[in-house]
Design a protein around this motif. Structure first.
Motif, PDB file in Angstrom:
ATOM      1  N   LEU A  83      -5.813   2.828  -6.535  1.00 60.67           N
ATOM      2  CA  LEU A  83      -5.033   1.692  -6.041  1.00 60.67           C
ATOM      3  C   LEU A  83      -4.238   1.004  -7.137  1.00 60.67           C
ATOM      4  O   LEU A  83      -3.110   0.575  -6.922  1.00 60.67           O
ATOM      5  N   GLU A  84      -4.838   0.915  -8.330  1.00 58.56           N
ATOM      6  CA  GLU A  84      -4.115   0.257  -9.420  1.00 58.56           C
ATOM      7  C   GLU A  84      -2.805   0.984  -9.697  1.00 58.56           C
ATOM      8  O   GLU A  84      -1.758   0.372  -9.846  1.00 58.56           O
ATOM      9  N   GLN A 131      10.999   1.336   1.644  1.00 50.70           N
ATOM     10  CA  GLN A 131       9.999   1.226   2.703  1.00 50.70           C
ATOM     11  C   GLN A 131       8.606   1.365   2.124  1.00 50.70           C
ATOM     12  O   GLN A 131       8.376   2.222   1.268  1.00 50.70           O
ATOM     13  N   LEU A 132       7.704   0.538   2.588  1.00 51.87           N
ATOM     14  CA  LEU A 132       6.332   0.613   2.103  1.00 51.87           C
ATOM     15  C   LEU A 132       5.647   1.808   2.731  1.00 51.87           C
ATOM     16  O   LEU A 132       5.535   1.896   3.953  1.00 51.87           O
ATOM     17  N   CYS A 133       5.186   2.719   1.912  1.00 49.66           N
ATOM     18  CA  CYS A 133       4.519   3.909   2.418  1.00 49.66           C
ATOM     19  C   CYS A 133       3.186   4.025   1.697  1.00 49.66           C
ATOM     20  O   CYS A 133       3.124   3.889   0.478  1.00 49.66           O
ATOM     21  N   ASP A 147       2.631  -7.253   0.310  1.00 48.83           N
ATOM     22  CA  ASP A 147       3.044  -6.688   1.602  1.00 48.83           C
ATOM     23  C   ASP A 147       2.237  -5.438   1.953  1.00 48.83           C
ATOM     24  O   ASP A 147       2.125  -5.063   3.116  1.00 48.83           O
ATOM     25  N   ALA A 148       1.712  -4.785   0.943  1.00 47.15           N
ATOM     26  CA  ALA A 148       0.983  -3.537   1.190  1.00 47.15           C
ATOM     27  C   ALA A 148      -0.433  -3.807   1.678  1.00 47.15           C
ATOM     28  O   ALA A 148      -1.004  -3.018   2.426  1.00 47.15           O
ATOM     29  N   LYS A 149      -0.997  -4.940   1.265  1.00 45.38           N
ATOM     30  CA  LYS A 149      -2.423  -5.184   1.562  1.00 45.38           C
ATOM     31  C   LYS A 149      -2.763  -5.188   3.056  1.00 45.38           C
ATOM     32  O   LYS A 149      -3.721  -4.530   3.460  1.00 45.38           O
ATOM     33  N   PRO A 150      -1.980  -5.909   3.886  1.00 45.40           N
ATOM     34  CA  PRO A 150      -2.322  -5.860   5.317  1.00 45.40           C
ATOM     35  C   PRO A 150      -2.256  -4.436   5.876  1.00 45.40           C
ATOM     36  O   PRO A 150      -3.064  -4.057   6.734  1.00 45.40           O
ATOM     37  N   LEU A 151      -1.342  -3.631   5.353  1.00 43.31           N
ATOM     38  CA  LEU A 151      -1.239  -2.241   5.822  1.00 43.31           C
ATOM     39  C   LEU A 151      -2.484  -1.453   5.440  1.00 43.31           C
ATOM     40  O   LEU A 151      -2.960  -0.597   6.184  1.00 43.31           O
ATOM     41  N   LEU A 152      -2.985  -1.759   4.253  1.00 43.37           N
ATOM     42  CA  LEU A 152      -4.181  -1.047   3.796  1.00 43.37           C
ATOM     43  C   LEU A 152      -5.340  -1.260   4.753  1.00 43.37           C
ATOM     44  O   LEU A 152      -6.163  -0.382   4.974  1.00 43.37           O
TER      45      LEU A 152
END
Ligand code: SF4
Ligand code: SF4
Ligand code: SF4
Ligand code: SF4
Ligand code: SF4
Lengths: 342, 245
Positions: B210-211, B176-178, B226-231
């Motif tokens: 972030l890196e 899961q992306l957390c 996939d993480a970018k929109p969440l950011l």
């Protein structure tokens, strides 16, 4: 020595509870094994390698109240003025330390040898002069039933740091798996009493099979200082998980908690700190000594190995591998302070 | 000591949270301070819509022209201005949303809706309390420190820290992306403790890397894309600054 069935093992837990112990043992919860108070003995989990938390969570909790004190807080036309007794003169009333309420005696049931060694390390830190009374209060009368470890996972390396041997005086019972049964030996009078046996046994120490072994020949100050961990730490986000899950990390911060309701009544609390956090090495004026993740990692290594050896004559690492297994990016420090030999 | 509590464009959840979550301390707040305005609770005292205050707490993002004017008035009339909640500190959901929708002519002329901004884009802000909604304990700590002439403290740890203290298994291991590793802590890992990933509602952690985070995701077989929109969901302008985009 007694050969016990699983049911009889659970009876031992119940027995300890009846004798007034708060029994803490491994239990499966939400996909991980954790040490929890075993209110229900059947929750005990005995087929596991590692627990996310460790005995320190019970001996040295994440947060504890040390005491309350009165401050001469007054509300003036300028607002609420809180006078700190140490800054503006003697404390108006005597500080009466409030120890955590007596919680019965603690018993760890079914912890592995590495965790037992972590208690020995915490003892060295917290019970050496000056003794920490809060820790001592929890530590007194501690009962330990060690579960011998058959085989570690890829992060375990207790053998490489002598964390696989149970130190003298640190076990009341030893439990060894034997097919579907368990061979339980009394290691102290109270352990014997629990087994309704006389005398204490000297048993041959069992050592777990290791997936990996290391020789820590670069765990000294000079080597740690001279190496560059940048590549190793590429994916380290400084989340501090490594120190939270480490059974020997004992660093704490002290805070005063005020309430708006009763501003004169202040609570002084001790909460968990980590050398991976900026606040650990920040001082007045905004200066931070350990600025980068490389510096903080090196500090962690130095404290675990050369510093602990110097201060306590014992390594600060018992080889449990928790800091690797529970690091979100599995950063493995072993190659930094040693080399793999098996 | 005079306090005022204002609300710009928002769900008013932060002020509501203060009222509901302060518990007995709300009485202390009322007894120990002069509250000269509290949106939802008390009309402005003394005639002006922006009474002179020692500390003004402002929730909400700057979205309309009126928000902008009000905020400037608040600044003029207050010794300290504290942004409360993520709308006020980063622009929150509105920051990205208002840049992704094409605003019709009508919206611009009637409502005067602009691209949402945090308070700090418009005025000098003395301190920011993050969270969607704001955390009542943090509010008290900050208030007491300000009253004593001390600068309040931002948490110096990410959500992972409290997540581990709470004894949770890591959601990244479950695929899961957390956002925990780069999200500012202080919420006691409210979401991950109930099995839901962190979306970073308190903005980026003060040392967010972030890196390193993206490398961590790669190691777990998770996609950075996939993480970018969440950011962008909660972190608004703050993540833009961290991403240097
Ligand atoms: S747990 Fe891993 S990522 Fe987190 S601070 Fe420690 S080494 Fe870095
Ligand atoms: S440093 Fe790592 S391996 Fe060593 S005791 Fe701590 S958690 Fe275990
Ligand atoms: S200095 Fe760091 S490594 Fe050492 S005990 Fe404290 S938190 Fe753990
Ligand atoms: S679940 Fe999220 S917050 Fe918790 S340790 Fe994993 S990445 Fe960090
Ligand atoms: S876990 Fe993340 S999303 Fe949930 S409250 Fe905390 S910061 Fe916000």
């Amino acid at each position: 020595m007694a050969k016990l069935s699983w049911h009889e093992i659970l009876d031992l837990v119940q027995d300890l509870r009846k004798r007034g112990f708060e029994v803490v043992g491994p239990s499966s919860e939400g996909g991980v094994v954790k040490l929890v108070p075993l209110e229900d003995a059947t929750k005990l989990e005995i087929n596991y390698v590692r627990t996310l938390n460790s005995p320190k969570d019970f001996l040295l909790p994440n947060k504890e109240r040390l005491f309350r004190y009165k401050s001469t807080a007054t509300i003036t036309s300028y607002g609420l003025k809180i006078r700190f007794p140490t800054v503006e003169g003697p404390c108006p009333i005597t500080i009466v330390p409030e120890y955590s309420p007596p919680r019965g005696r603690l018993a760890f049931f079914g912890i592995h040898p590495c965790m037992v060694n972590s208690i020995r390390y915490l003892d060295k830190v917290m019970l050496s002069d000056p003794v920490d009374p809060y820790y001592r209060a929890r530590r007194e009368g501690l009962f330990i039933a060690v579960l011998e470890c058959e085989e570690g996972d890829e992060y375990c390396f207790c053998k490489s740091v002598d964390g696989d041997k149970v130190p003298k005086g640190y076990a009341d019972l030893s439990i060894r798996k034997d097919g579907d049964s368990f061979i339980v030996s009394a290691r102290s009078p109270i352990g014997g009493n629990l087994l309704t046996e006389e005398g204490v046994e000297e048993i041959e120490e069992f050592s777990p099979k290791m997936k990996e072994e290391y020789i820590l020949d670069t765990a000294n100050e000079k080597s740690i200082e001279s190496k560059d961990p940048a590549d190793l730490l590429e994916s380290c986000t400084l989340c501090s998980s490594c120190t939270v899950v480490c059974p020997t990390c004992y660093c704490s911060d002290i805070q005063d908690r005020f309430s708006l309701m009763d501003p004169g009544n202040v609570e002084r609390v001790r909460i968990r700190m980590s050398c991976q956090r900026r606040g650990y090495s920040s001082i007045a004026g905004g200066v931070t000594f350990l600025k980068t993740k490389n510096e903080r990692f090196k500090w962690r290594m130095k404290h675990k190995f050369p510093f602990s050896e110097k201060m306590y004559n014992m390594l600060g690492c018992v080889g449990c591998g928790n800091c690797i297994a529970f690091c979100p990016s599995r950063i493995d420090f072993r190659g930094f302070v040693g080399r793999r030999v098996a | 000591m005079k306090l005022a509590f204002y609300s710009l464009t928002s769900c008013e959840g932060c002020l509501t949270t203060l009222i509901t979550k302060l518990g007995p301390d709300i009485e202390g707040l009322w007894n120990n301070f002069d509250i000269d305005y509290f949106k939802l609770v008390r009309e402005p005292v003394g005639g002006s819509r922006f009474p002179k205050a020692d500390i003004a707490f402002v929730e909400g993002a700057v979205v309309t022209n009126l928000d902008r004017e009000h905020l400037q008035e608040i600044r003029k009339n207050s010794r300290f201005v504290v942004a409360i909640g993520t709308c006020a500190s980063s622009g929150n959901i509105a920051y990205t949303a208002s840049r992704n929708v094409k605003l019709g002519k009508k919206a611009l002329s009637v409502l005067e809706v602009r691209e949402a901004e945090p308070l700090s884009s418009v005025i000098a802000v003395d301190f920011e309390l993050n969270g969607c909604p704001v955390n009542a304990d943090e509010f008290i700590d900050a208030l007491l420190r300000l009253v004593n002439g001390l600068e309040p403290i931002q948490p110096d740890f990410s959500v992972c820290y409290e997540c581990k203290l709470s004894g949770n298994a890591c959601l990244l291991d479950k695929g899961q992306l957390c956002l925990g590793p780069i999200a500012m802590g202080g919420c006691d890992a409210a979401c991950t403790s109930v099995g839901s990933p962190c979306f970073g509602c308190r903005g980026p952690y003060i040392e967010a890397d972030l890196e390193a985070y993206f490398k961590t995701l790669e190691k777990k077989g998770l996609k950075v894309e996939d993480a970018k929109p969440l950011l962008y969901m909660f972190m608004g302008k703050k993540i833009k600054e961290v991403l240097k985009e």
